[in-house]
Enzyme design. Structure first.
Site, PDB file in Angstrom:
ATOM      1  N   GLY A 192       0.822  -1.213  -0.169  1.00 20.65           N
ATOM      2  CA  GLY A 192       0.153   0.070  -0.063  1.00 20.65           C
ATOM      3  C   GLY A 192       0.914   1.192   0.096  1.00 20.65           C
ATOM      4  O   GLY A 192       1.970   1.238  -0.489  1.00 20.65           O
ATOM      5  N   HIS A 455       1.760  27.093 -20.921  1.00 20.68           N
ATOM      6  CA  HIS A 455       2.572  26.143 -21.827  1.00 20.68           C
ATOM      7  C   HIS A 455       4.132  26.500 -21.748  1.00 20.68           C
ATOM      8  O   HIS A 455       4.355  27.840 -21.551  1.00 20.68           O
ATOM      9  CB  HIS A 455       2.286  26.221 -23.122  1.00 20.68           C
ATOM     10  CG  HIS A 455       3.161  25.546 -24.189  1.00 20.68           C
ATOM     11  ND1 HIS A 455       2.949  24.314 -24.398  1.00 20.68           N
ATOM     12  CD2 HIS A 455       4.252  26.127 -24.969  1.00 20.68           C
ATOM     13  CE1 HIS A 455       4.037  23.896 -25.442  1.00 20.68           C
ATOM     14  NE2 HIS A 455       4.595  24.696 -25.586  1.00 20.68           N
TER      15      HIS A 455
HETATM   16  P1  NAD Z   1      -2.518   0.575   3.341  1.00 20.31           P
HETATM   17  O1  NAD Z   1      -3.829   0.297   3.542  1.00 20.31           O
HETATM   18  O2  NAD Z   1      -2.311   1.618   2.250  1.00 20.31           O
HETATM   19  O3  NAD Z   1      -1.902  -0.897   2.488  1.00 20.31           O
HETATM   20  C1  NAD Z   1      -1.981  -1.846   3.139  1.00 20.31           C
HETATM   21  C2  NAD Z   1      -1.710  -2.924   2.203  1.00 20.31           C
HETATM   22  O4  NAD Z   1      -1.238  -4.261   2.916  1.00 20.31           O
HETATM   23  C3  NAD Z   1      -2.820  -3.354   1.321  1.00 20.31           C
HETATM   24  O5  NAD Z   1      -2.433  -3.266  -0.058  1.00 20.31           O
HETATM   25  C4  NAD Z   1      -3.243  -4.780   1.862  1.00 20.31           C
HETATM   26  O6  NAD Z   1      -3.691  -5.446   0.814  1.00 20.31           O
HETATM   27  C5  NAD Z   1      -1.895  -5.273   2.202  1.00 20.31           C
HETATM   28  N1  NAD Z   1      -2.044  -6.254   3.134  1.00 20.31           N
HETATM   29  C6  NAD Z   1      -2.868  -6.236   4.365  1.00 20.31           C
HETATM   30  N2  NAD Z   1      -2.566  -7.396   5.065  1.00 20.31           N
HETATM   31  C7  NAD Z   1      -1.367  -8.006   4.474  1.00 20.31           C
HETATM   32  C8  NAD Z   1      -0.850  -9.397   4.681  1.00 20.31           C
HETATM   33  N3  NAD Z   1      -1.336 -10.160   5.793  1.00 20.31           N
HETATM   34  N4  NAD Z   1       0.068  -9.730   3.760  1.00 20.31           N
HETATM   35  C9  NAD Z   1       0.564  -8.953   2.684  1.00 20.31           C
HETATM   36  N5  NAD Z   1      -0.311  -7.700   2.456  1.00 20.31           N
HETATM   37  C10 NAD Z   1      -1.086  -7.410   3.415  1.00 20.31           C
HETATM   38  O7  NAD Z   1      -1.824   0.850   4.587  1.00 20.31           O
HETATM   39  P2  NAD Z   1      -0.504   1.313   4.933  1.00 20.31           P
HETATM   40  O8  NAD Z   1       0.522   1.346   3.832  1.00 20.31           O
HETATM   41  O9  NAD Z   1       0.017   0.715   6.082  1.00 20.31           O
HETATM   42  O10 NAD Z   1      -0.907   2.779   5.156  1.00 20.31           O
HETATM   43  C11 NAD Z   1      -1.643   3.213   6.428  1.00 20.31           C
HETATM   44  C12 NAD Z   1      -2.566   4.524   6.128  1.00 20.31           C
HETATM   45  O11 NAD Z   1      -1.614   5.388   6.164  1.00 20.31           O
HETATM   46  C13 NAD Z   1      -3.110   4.399   5.036  1.00 20.31           C
HETATM   47  O12 NAD Z   1      -4.370   4.507   5.187  1.00 20.31           O
HETATM   48  C14 NAD Z   1      -2.833   5.798   4.252  1.00 20.31           C
HETATM   49  O13 NAD Z   1      -4.075   6.556   3.993  1.00 20.31           O
HETATM   50  C15 NAD Z   1      -1.856   6.428   5.179  1.00 20.31           C
HETATM   51  N6  NAD Z   1      -0.737   6.967   4.532  1.00 20.31           N
HETATM   52  C16 NAD Z   1      -0.899   7.818   3.651  1.00 20.31           C
HETATM   53  C17 NAD Z   1       0.134   8.385   2.836  1.00 20.31           C
HETATM   54  C18 NAD Z   1       0.203   9.151   1.824  1.00 20.31           C
HETATM   55  O14 NAD Z   1      -0.921   9.839   1.800  1.00 20.31           O
HETATM   56  N7  NAD Z   1       1.015   9.423   1.021  1.00 20.31           N
HETATM   57  C19 NAD Z   1       1.475   7.801   3.277  1.00 20.31           C
HETATM   58  C20 NAD Z   1       1.643   6.785   4.179  1.00 20.31           C
HETATM   59  C21 NAD Z   1       0.440   6.494   4.925  1.00 20.31           C
END
Ligand code: NAD
Ligand code: FAD
Length: 476
Positions: A192, A455
């Site tokens: 993620g 542009h």
């Molecule tokens: P996320 O929800 O973005 O991603 C988590 C990922 O882990 C998902 O794709 C999911 O399918 C996967 N996953 C879950 N369980 C798993 C497992 N057992 N094995 C393998 N994959 C698994 O969560 P995150 O990256 O931890 O971020 C947390 C929150 O922090 C997010 O909701 C995000 O909004 C926020 N965040 C935002 C930003 C940004 O805006 N740029 C940056 C960092 C964090």
């Protein structure tokens, strides 16, 4: 009601628990609207996850490592010699990161003073709906009487049960932001936002990064073609290995290394080993220490339940930000809720448009989106049109040789109203603001397509993608 060792009693119109982007913004706004306001935060520095261990430190490291990677990978193509001789100093990078964080957190302390918000460094817990106990970091306790309370206690990283964080070998984002060395091999569980951003940081510095993602694709909230473009770029340019449709079955922290067993969709198992592991499988609401039971606060799966006016089930207790069961866990969502909640508390109208909240992944290229994806509108049975424009046909992207990515606009076929925009490119995070503003005003693709864009700019690709919706592109 209060224990006798509680030294003082303070009274406020509003007390905000948590000084993150939700809490500190709510406190400042409430004070600006004439309410006597306090903000309590137990971290020791205001700014919450975002300023201390989230948005800001991650972007500091992403910027530094992007420059390093750019020097090695791309300087030569611009006719610049010596890029390959640029060396890294992880300790110095961390110093710059800490300087940025300190500058911003002390800025919030200054804003508290400027706006006459009383700032407590300590943990607040409920005694009743109108009484809080504040246990200071200095050990002193204080009783706070408050007419209204806003819970803005944020979120914390989720761990896998068999791999608890030690923040050295098995890390949450907090440990992965603080590494003082480059792990030779780094496993990232969860592809993620955090996994891809912090995976990029260490991959650019030479770590062999393997991302293990449970879902069929990384950045799963984006459209499939957006996710594919990003994944392809990370694999090609940053040499990240990405395993999708793969679940982690077990894992062992060996003290100075980590071993995990993963299983693919086909049932095949394999063992992966690395020097360090980042677990980024999502975040969960943080309510520990609040003593929410004292007021019978309604929660679902750990999230505080609120209505459209940020009201919890307990009269005069409100909640905003990551801790609530509404909207994405994003700093700007928390901030907007903070302003709207304070306005409502001051008797004014306050509102957040949850349909138009942009989100950005700060990789290279960046991915930014607002509104609905094509997959969502399809699922909802909406009659829609798609306009797409690639950066390979954008003059600015060509001039600076960053042609990866595209703009994709989804509109309502009948009304031409913009329903969603997705952008993949080096500056997608900045470009998305135009689309967000347009959607907030209910604009059509023709509104943007007929607006003069400077542009040569990357923003012309947004205009052209809109032209593709209601008419035809000129440059592609
Ligand atoms: P996320 O929800 O973005 O991603 C988590 C990922 O882990 C998902 O794709 C999911 O399918 C996967 N996953 C879950 N369980 C798993 C497992 N057992 N094995 C393998 N994959 C698994 O969560 P995150 O990256 O931890 O971020 C947390 C929150 O922090 C997010 O909701 C995000 O909004 C926020 N965040 C935002 C930003 C940004 O805006 N740029 C940056 C960092 C964090
Ligand atoms: P928080 O920022 O979590 O703040 C809550 C505060 O409350 C904390 O300081 C906590 O110590 C304090 N607290 C908790 N309980 C108590 C108590 N009982 N008494 C006193 N204080 C208490 N979002 C983006 O929009 N853009 C990004 O680029 C981005 N990057 C991120 C990168 C990383 C690595 C991480 C982890 C997150 C990122 N986020 C990003 C998400 C963003 O940080 C959160 O959405 C945001 O901080 C939520 O704000 P909040 O005010 O709800 O909670």
């Amino acid at each position: 009601m209060f224990r006798s060792n509680i030294a003082r009693l303070a009274a406020f119109d509003v007390t905000v628990i948590g000084g993150g982007p939700g809490g500190y913004v709510a406190a400042i706004k409430a004070a600006q609207l004439g309410l006597k306001t306090a903000c309590v935060d137990k971290r020791g520095a205001p700014g919450g996850t975002c300023l201390n261990v989230g948005c800001i430190p991650s972007k500091a490291l992403l910027y530094a490592t992007h420059m390093y990677h750019d020097a090695h990978a791309n300087f030569a193509k611009y006719g610049l010699r010596g890029g390959e001789q640029v060396t890294m100093d992880v300790a110095a990078m961390q110093v710059q990161k800490t300087k940025a964080v300190k500058g911003l957190t002390s800025g919030v302390e200054y804003l508290f003073k400027k706006n006459k918000v009383t700032y407590y460094k300590g943990e607040a817990s409920f005694v009743s709906a109108s009484s809080l106990k504040m246990k200071g970091l200095d050990g002193k306790e204080e009783a706070i009487e408050s007419k209204k309370t806003i819970i803005a206690t944020g979120s914390e990283p989720s761990a896998l049960p068999f791999l608890p964080f030690d923040e050295k070998v098995v890390m949450s984002s907090t440990g992965a932001l603080d590494l003082d060395h480059i792990p030779k091999k780094l496993i990232v569980i969860g592809g993620g936002v955090i996994g891809l951003e912090l995976g990029s940081v260490w991959a650019r510095l030479g770590s062999e990064v393997t991302v293990v993602e449970f879902a069929p694709r990384c950045a799963a909230t984006a459209d499939a073609d957006v996710s594919k473009a990003l994944t392809d770029a990370l694999v090609k340019h940053e040499k990240m290995k990405i395993m999708v449709n793969t679940k982690v079955v077990s894992g062992t922290n060996n003290g100075s290394s980590v071993t995990i067993e993963v299983e693919g969709k086909d049932g095949k198992k394999q063992t992966l080993e690395a020097d360090a592991l980042l677990c980024s499988v999502g975040r969960r609401p943080h309510t520990a220490g609040l003593n929410a039971e004292a007021i019978n606060l309604k929660m679902e799966k750990g999230f505080v339940c609120i209505n459209d006016h940020f009201e919890t089930n307990v009269p005069n207790v409100y909640a905003i930000g990551d801790v609530v069961n509404k909207g994405p866990m994003l700093a700007h969502k928390a901030e907007d809720e903070g302003v709207a909640c304070a306005e409502l508390l001051a008797g004014k109208p306050g509102h957040v448009n949850y349909d138009v909240i942009p989100s950005v992944i700060y990789t290279n290229p960046e991915v930014a989106q607002v509104g609905k994806t094509e997959e969502q509108v399809k699922k909802e049975g909406i009659d829609y049109k798609v306009g797409k424009f690639p950066f390979s046909a954008n003059s600015r992207a060509k001039a600076v040789a960053t042609e990866d990515g595209f703009v994709k606009v989804v509109t309502d076929k009948k009304t031409d109203r913009i329903l969603g925009v997705q952008i993949v490119c080096t500056t997608a995070g900045e470009l998305i603001a135009e689309a967000t503003l347009a959607m907030e005003y209910g604009a059509s693709s023709e509104d943007i397509g007929r607006t003069c864009h400077a542009h040569p700019t990357m923003s012309e690709a947004v205009k052209e993608a809109c032209m593709a919706c209601y008419s035809q592109t000129i440059n592609f």
